[in-house]
Scaffold this active site. Structure first.
Site, short mmCIF file in Angstrom:
data_model
loop_
_atom_site.label_atom_id
_atom_site.label_comp_id
_atom_site.label_asym_id
_atom_site.label_seq_id
_atom_site.Cartn_x
_atom_site.Cartn_y
_atom_site.Cartn_z
N ASP A 13 0.81 -1.22 0.00
CA ASP A 13 0.00 0.00 0.00
C ASP A 13 0.84 1.27 0.00
OD1 ASP A 13 -2.28 -1.68 0.23
OD2 ASP A 13 -1.96 -1.77 2.39
N LYS A 16 2.06 1.94 -5.20
CA LYS A 16 2.74 1.37 -6.37
C LYS A 16 1.94 1.58 -7.65
CE LYS A 16 3.04 -2.73 -4.43
NZ LYS A 16 2.79 -2.43 -3.04
N GLY A 40 -4.13 -4.60 -4.20
CA GLY A 40 -5.15 -3.62 -4.59
C GLY A 40 -4.43 -2.40 -5.12
N HIS A 41 -4.57 -2.14 -6.41
CA HIS A 41 -3.88 -1.00 -6.99
C HIS A 41 -4.91 0.02 -7.46
CE1 HIS A 41 -0.16 -3.67 -7.99
NE2 HIS A 41 -0.23 -3.32 -6.73
N GLN A 222 2.15 -6.18 -2.83
CA GLN A 222 2.49 -6.18 -1.40
C GLN A 222 3.83 -5.46 -1.16
OE1 GLN A 222 1.59 -9.70 -2.65
NE2 GLN A 222 -0.43 -8.84 -2.50
P1 IMP Z 1 -2.76 -12.83 2.20
O1 IMP Z 1 -1.80 -12.29 1.20
O2 IMP Z 1 -4.20 -12.61 1.84
O3 IMP Z 1 -2.45 -14.24 2.60
O4 IMP Z 1 -2.55 -11.98 3.56
C1 IMP Z 1 -1.38 -12.06 4.33
C2 IMP Z 1 -0.98 -10.69 4.86
O5 IMP Z 1 -0.59 -9.85 3.78
C3 IMP Z 1 -2.09 -9.95 5.60
O6 IMP Z 1 -1.51 -9.17 6.65
C4 IMP Z 1 -2.64 -9.01 4.54
O7 IMP Z 1 -3.25 -7.88 5.10
C5 IMP Z 1 -1.35 -8.65 3.81
N1 IMP Z 1 -1.58 -8.21 2.43
C6 IMP Z 1 -1.87 -9.02 1.37
N2 IMP Z 1 -1.98 -8.27 0.25
C7 IMP Z 1 -1.74 -7.00 0.60
C8 IMP Z 1 -1.67 -5.75 -0.14
O8 IMP Z 1 -1.84 -5.69 -1.36
N3 IMP Z 1 -1.40 -4.65 0.60
C9 IMP Z 1 -1.15 -4.70 1.93
N4 IMP Z 1 -1.19 -5.82 2.65
C10 IMP Z 1 -1.49 -6.96 1.99
#
Ligand code: IMP
Length: 428
Positions: A13, A16, A40-41, A222
């Site tokens: 977040d 990007k 999420g972009h 991420q």
């Molecule tokens: P998962 O990727 O859904 O397995 O989540 C694992 C961790 O990564 C959690 O803390 C999510 O909130 C975090 N996370 C996954 N995708 C994103 C993203 O695009 N932005 C920020 N945090 C993310």
């Protein structure tokens, strides 16, 4: 001319999407290499807001967009996202989108497992509930269904049986009903023609692009602190998010990623559970959350906010091999009287200048701050470094010094044009 790899240098977040969109003007091909629709972009182009989760941000600019083998792909989500963006006037044809034929699929049973585990666990990770982790588990466990399997129904049937025999035990343990092999097969066959229209050996498309001298932009999802090896384990995502993954997750060699641009927010945020030494629950934390509109694009969850952590970003610069950073959301600090930057941690009676790997050390780390004077002037929408006030410039320079990487781009609002270019990443 170098390729460019864009990665998040914090917990995701960092903004990007906007930077990738801005850079994709100068690129020919945009590639996703890890993660899935947990990302999420948000792109704001001429006042129009595009929210992407799985599609590479280059699609909005009509650039060849590649979903690499390192991505886990929910095929139903992919079709929905393609449909939504078509409603906004962006038509995604197989000429525009390439889906790696060796990418792993996220199935409904992965989502079930992700959500059931989060609901049952006493130690929640705070996942996005999209099935990301379970899909990667099946990939590494060598029982995943991949894009190419959709083209071979006869081979797919026993693969599904094998997968379900593994999931049956897990599902029963969590009180979920058994998954139905016939139903899953039918669901996959129903979407197979639409998905296969985009499927290609992505490594080959990229190899040809490289040989034709085309510029490739790799789009990370991420951030480094969510990397499955280097992040705040176990509070991480299930893929390698660091720049090195751009090579393996796309099928290009180690020189493919080129210039590594780390995206860095001028303060720190994280969603989900896990350690966060600089987290603020006071008025400043509220300021960052409201002024920075810190709500997850995908899940709508509020993000946790805190001061800039130079220790984490310095670590991130090292593990990603970051050549330069794009500093985003500086304007969110406008109006704060005093700013703090974390320059080390106190863990018990030790002082350290990096984040140790141990879970208990990470949870116990207390920030050591240095203070700087803030500014009352607005930096929002600045289009040249000269437009910034002296204290904002001092802050940027101090960040560069502490993290050991120069600022290549400065983003001063969500709009594409509010970007100050200090060095062109494509020029290396
Ligand atoms: P998962 O990727 O859904 O397995 O989540 C694992 C961790 O990564 C959690 O803390 C999510 O909130 C975090 N996370 C996954 N995708 C994103 C993203 O695009 N932005 C920020 N945090 C993310």
């Amino acid at each position: 001319m170098a390729n460019v790899t864009v990665v998040g240098a914090q917990w995701g977040d960092e903004g990007k999407g906007k930077i990738v969109d801005w850079l994709s003007n100068r690129a020919d091909v945009v590639v996703r290499f890890q993660g899935g629709h947990n990302a999420g972009h948000t792109l704001v182009v001429d006042g129009k807001v595009y929210k992407l989760a799985l599609l590479p941000s280059g699609v909005v600019q009509g650039k060849t967009s590649v979903i690499g083998n390192g991505v886990v792909v929910d095929p139903w989500h992919l079709l929905t996202e393609i449909g939504k963006i078509a409603d906004q006037g962006v038509n995604i044809t197989p000429d525009l989108l390439v889906l790696a034929d060796n990418a792993t699929l996220i199935l409904p049973l992965h989502r079930d497992l992700d959500q059931a585990r989060e609901a049952a666990s006493s130690q929640k990770i705070g996942t996005t509930g999209r099935g990301i982790g379970p899909a990667y588990e099946d990939k590494v466990g060598r029982r995943a269904i991949r894009v190419a399997d959709l083209a071979d129904p006869e081979a797919l049937k026993p693969k599904i049986e094998r997968l379900l025999s593994h999931h049956g035990a897990l599902r029963r343990g969590l009180g979920l009903p058994d998954a139905d092999a016939g139903q899953l097969f039918d669901q996959l066959m129903e979407i197979a023609p639409q998905i296969l229209a985009y499927a290609q050996p992505a490594w080959r498309v990229l190899d040809q692009a490289k040989k034709a001298g085309r510029r490739i932009l790799f789009e990370g999802a991420q951030g480094a602190l969510l990397d499955v090896d280097h992040g705040t384990y176990p509070f991480v995502t299930s893929s390698n998010t660091v720049a090195g993954q751009a090579a393996a997750g796309s099928g290009m060699g180690p020189k493919g990623p080129g210039y590594v641009l780390g995206i860095v927010k001028a303060y720190t945020t994280r969603v989900g559970e896990g350690p966060f030494a600089c987290e603020l629950s006071d008025e400043v934390g509220k300021h960052l959350a409201t002024v920075g509109r810190e709500v997850g694009v995908n899940t709508g969850r509020p993000r946790r906010c805190g001061w800039f952590d130079a220790v984490l970003v310095r670590q991130s610069v090292a593990i990603n091999g970051i050549d330069g950073i794009a500093l985003t959301k500086l304007d969110v600090l406008d109006g704060l009287e005093t700013l703090k930057i974390c320059v080390g941690y106190k863990i018990g009676d030790k002082v350290v200048d990096y984040l140790p790997a141990g879970m208990r050390d990470q949870a116990a780390a207390e920030p050591i701050y240095e203070e700087m004077e803030g500014w009352s002037e607005s930096t929002a929408g600045a289009r040249s470094f000269k437009d910034l006030n002296a204290n904002a410039i001092k802050y940027v320079r101090r960040v560069e010094e502490l993290i050991g990487a120069p600022v290549a781009l400065l983003s001063t609002s969500p709009e594409r044009d509010d970007t100050i270019l200090m060095r062109d990443p494509f020029e290396g």
